[in-house]
Design a protein around this motif. Structure first.
Motif, mmCIF file in Angstrom:
data_model
loop_
_atom_site.group_PDB
_atom_site.id
_atom_site.type_symbol
_atom_site.label_atom_id
_atom_site.label_comp_id
_atom_site.label_asym_id
_atom_site.label_seq_id
_atom_site.Cartn_x
_atom_site.Cartn_y
_atom_site.Cartn_z
ATOM 1 N N ASN A 77 40.160 38.459 20.514
ATOM 2 C CA ASN A 77 39.799 38.765 19.467
ATOM 3 C C ASN A 77 39.325 40.615 19.756
ATOM 4 O O ASN A 77 39.991 41.091 20.701
ATOM 5 N N SER A 78 38.866 41.288 19.527
ATOM 6 C CA SER A 78 39.061 43.067 18.879
ATOM 7 C C SER A 78 38.482 43.591 20.230
ATOM 8 O O SER A 78 38.866 44.591 20.669
ATOM 9 N N HIS A 79 37.137 42.992 20.744
ATOM 10 C CA HIS A 79 36.592 43.229 22.057
ATOM 11 C C HIS A 79 37.498 42.866 23.187
ATOM 12 O O HIS A 79 37.437 44.277 24.457
ATOM 13 N N ALA A 80 37.880 42.023 23.158
ATOM 14 C CA ALA A 80 39.053 41.618 24.604
ATOM 15 C C ALA A 80 39.808 42.434 24.477
ATOM 16 O O ALA A 80 40.505 42.774 25.556
ATOM 17 N N ARG A 81 40.591 42.786 23.327
ATOM 18 C CA ARG A 81 42.145 43.678 23.049
ATOM 19 C C ARG A 81 41.645 45.192 23.941
ATOM 20 O O ARG A 81 42.323 45.779 24.373
ATOM 21 N N GLU A 82 40.764 45.161 23.218
ATOM 22 C CA GLU A 82 39.946 46.649 23.469
ATOM 23 C C GLU A 82 39.548 46.569 25.490
ATOM 24 O O GLU A 82 40.598 47.834 25.343
ATOM 25 N N ALA A 83 38.927 46.086 25.557
ATOM 26 C CA ALA A 83 38.898 45.767 26.752
ATOM 27 C C ALA A 83 39.967 45.851 28.031
ATOM 28 O O ALA A 83 40.340 46.201 28.703
ATOM 29 N N VAL A 84 41.158 45.255 27.322
ATOM 30 C CA VAL A 84 42.713 44.978 28.447
ATOM 31 C C VAL A 84 42.889 46.428 28.036
ATOM 32 O O VAL A 84 44.103 46.620 29.317
ATOM 33 N N ILE A 85 42.823 47.148 26.592
ATOM 34 C CA ILE A 85 43.851 48.212 27.006
ATOM 35 C C ILE A 85 43.077 49.045 28.204
ATOM 36 O O ILE A 85 43.355 50.071 28.850
ATOM 37 N N TRP A 86 41.382 49.110 28.505
ATOM 38 C CA TRP A 86 41.031 49.988 28.841
ATOM 39 C C TRP A 86 41.091 49.259 30.224
ATOM 40 O O TRP A 86 41.646 50.560 31.034
ATOM 41 N N THR A 87 41.549 47.938 30.847
ATOM 42 C CA THR A 87 41.740 48.391 32.048
ATOM 43 C C THR A 87 42.955 48.387 32.400
ATOM 44 O O THR A 87 43.383 48.462 33.104
ATOM 45 N N ALA A 88 43.917 48.087 31.442
ATOM 46 C CA ALA A 88 45.524 48.817 31.826
ATOM 47 C C ALA A 88 45.655 49.809 32.232
ATOM 48 O O ALA A 88 46.445 50.049 33.074
ATOM 49 N N LYS A 89 44.573 50.529 31.497
ATOM 50 C CA LYS A 89 44.913 52.625 32.033
ATOM 51 C C LYS A 89 44.751 52.664 33.530
ATOM 52 O O LYS A 89 44.449 53.652 34.215
ATOM 53 N N GLN A 90 42.969 51.304 33.529
ATOM 54 C CA GLN A 90 41.994 51.907 35.046
ATOM 55 C C GLN A 90 43.128 51.871 35.929
ATOM 56 O O GLN A 90 42.759 52.091 37.347
ATOM 57 N N LEU A 91 44.051 50.521 36.112
ATOM 58 C CA LEU A 91 44.363 49.559 37.015
ATOM 59 C C LEU A 91 45.329 50.322 37.653
ATOM 60 O O LEU A 91 46.567 51.622 37.234
ATOM 61 N N THR A 92 45.452 50.444 39.379
ATOM 62 C CA THR A 92 46.212 51.540 40.229
ATOM 63 C C THR A 92 47.516 50.666 39.623
ATOM 64 O O THR A 92 47.638 48.918 39.629
ATOM 65 N N GLU A 93 48.757 51.190 40.518
ATOM 66 C CA GLU A 93 49.912 50.727 40.386
ATOM 67 C C GLU A 93 49.758 49.089 41.716
ATOM 68 O O GLU A 93 50.112 48.378 41.069
ATOM 69 N N LYS A 94 49.150 49.870 42.735
ATOM 70 C CA LYS A 94 48.387 48.616 43.898
ATOM 71 C C LYS A 94 48.133 47.671 42.779
ATOM 72 O O LYS A 94 48.569 46.034 43.515
ATOM 73 N N SER A 95 46.851 47.432 42.370
ATOM 74 C CA SER A 95 46.097 46.541 41.537
ATOM 75 C C SER A 95 47.697 46.097 41.481
ATOM 76 O O SER A 95 47.317 44.692 40.690
ATOM 77 N N LYS A 96 47.884 46.746 40.158
ATOM 78 C CA LYS A 96 48.769 45.712 38.793
ATOM 79 C C LYS A 96 49.952 45.314 39.489
ATOM 80 O O LYS A 96 50.607 43.889 39.366
ATOM 81 N N ARG A 97 50.818 45.415 41.031
ATOM 82 C CA ARG A 97 51.697 44.767 41.389
ATOM 83 C C ARG A 97 50.867 43.601 42.149
ATOM 84 O O ARG A 97 51.333 42.584 41.849
ATOM 85 N N TRP A 98 49.704 43.362 42.358
ATOM 86 C CA TRP A 98 49.544 41.674 43.010
ATOM 87 C C TRP A 98 48.750 41.120 41.909
ATOM 88 O O TRP A 98 49.233 40.195 42.811
ATOM 89 N N LEU A 99 48.485 41.530 40.956
ATOM 90 C CA LEU A 99 48.486 41.063 39.316
ATOM 91 C C LEU A 99 49.507 40.070 39.199
ATOM 92 O O LEU A 99 49.295 39.161 38.248
ATOM 93 N N LYS A 100 50.435 40.908 39.577
ATOM 94 C CA LYS A 100 52.035 40.272 39.233
ATOM 95 C C LYS A 100 52.621 39.303 39.653
ATOM 96 O O LYS A 100 53.365 38.694 39.829
ATOM 97 N N SER A 101 51.992 39.352 41.243
ATOM 98 C CA SER A 101 52.880 38.535 42.157
ATOM 99 C C SER A 101 51.999 37.473 41.645
ATOM 100 O O SER A 101 52.346 36.483 42.163
ATOM 101 N N LEU A 102 51.203 36.915 41.005
ATOM 102 C CA LEU A 102 50.327 35.535 40.529
ATOM 103 C C LEU A 102 50.712 34.907 40.234
ATOM 104 O O LEU A 102 51.273 35.153 39.054
ATOM 105 N N SER A 103 50.859 33.476 40.187
ATOM 106 C CA SER A 103 51.298 32.777 38.734
ATOM 107 C C SER A 103 50.398 31.603 38.855
ATOM 108 O O SER A 103 49.206 31.619 38.790
ATOM 109 N N LEU A 104 51.045 31.029 37.840
ATOM 110 C CA LEU A 104 49.654 30.507 36.561
ATOM 111 C C LEU A 104 49.081 28.867 37.447
ATOM 112 O O LEU A 104 48.391 28.981 36.683
#
Ligand code: ZN
Length: 240
Positions: free
Chosen positions: A77-104
């Motif tokens: 939904n629009s609020h969640a989408r806005e938060a996703v876009i904001w969060t993606a901008k805040q995250l460091t490369e290190k944080s993103k790398r770790w999130l990418k390593s997670l399995s479902l």
């Protein structure tokens, strides 16, 4: 052995700190995390760092998936989408790398972990009814499954007929498949603003859903100060 099962933290550092301090007082052996570590709240990097530090075995939530670009934002939904876009901008490369390593999905010897549903986990379906739980019972190769995603604690049993409980203490019968939705650390939606998580005493076959007070006002103010949608701050004290 005592497990703490946490999830749907959603970048809420105040809630996560309160939950971890409660876990420390209960002397937890191993942390498990059901995903959605980020999204909605103002401290995504701090929450990722803390979940890493406690060595939590973690699966990936739909928000974690979205901030690394693996999820179509049309599902939000629009609020969640806005938060996703904001969060993606805040995250460091290190944080993103770790999130990418997670399995479902994570399968341990005696139980499994998933964010939404074991049935097509990449679709992040909700388990809110017995019928939803039934899709999971059919996929389960272990007697117990922990999941989150709806932010509403609930336990469902593959008895005949199927049953459920909202009781905070669940005594497991290992001959009956059981799905436990552990609620949310950072954005509870069952009209109780206190953080929710589970303590699993494996030798006692017992799961307890624990509620913890945290500084809701502080977390809400940070959301407003960050310029995130106002509604994300207003829902915290309401538990909605
Ligand atoms: Zn969530």
């Amino acid at each position: 052995m005592r497990f703490a099962v946490i999830g749907d933290i959603h970048g809420n550092l105040e809630a996560l700190e309160a939950v971890l301090s409660e876990c420390e007082s209960r002397v937890v052996d191993q942390y498990l995390c059901l995903g959605d570590i980020v999204g909605y709240g103002a401290n995504p990097n701090e929450c990722v760092e803390m979940v890493r530090e406690i060595g939590a075995l973690s699966v990936c939530g739909n928000h974690d998936h979205a901030v690394i670009g693996a999820q179509n934002l049309n599902y939000f939904n629009s609020h969640a989408r806005e938060a996703v876009i904001w969060t993606a901008k805040q995250l460091t490369e290190k944080s993103k790398r770790w999130l990418k390593s997670l399995s479902l999905v994570q399968h341990l010897p005696d139980f499994s972990l998933v964010h939404g549903s074991l049935h097509s986990p990449e679709l992040f379906n909700y388990v809110q009814t017995i019928k939803d739980a039934d899709y999971n019972f059919r996929q389960m190769e272990r007697p117990l499954l922990f999941l989150g995603h709806s932010h509403y604690p609930l336990a469902c049993f593959d008895t005949s007929p199927m049953t459920y409980t909202l009781d905070p203490v669940i005594h497991l019968d290992l001959s009956v498949k059981t799905v436990i939705n552990i609620g949310s650390v950072g954005q509870p939606r069952d009209e109780n603003p206190c953080s929710c998580f589970a303590i699993y005493e494996i030798e006692e076959n017992k799961v307890e859903l624990v509620r913890v007070r945290y500084d809701v006002e502080k977390a809400a103010k940070k959301i407003l100060d960050a310029g995130l949608p106002q509604t994300l701050a207003m829902r915290l004290p309401l538990g909605k």
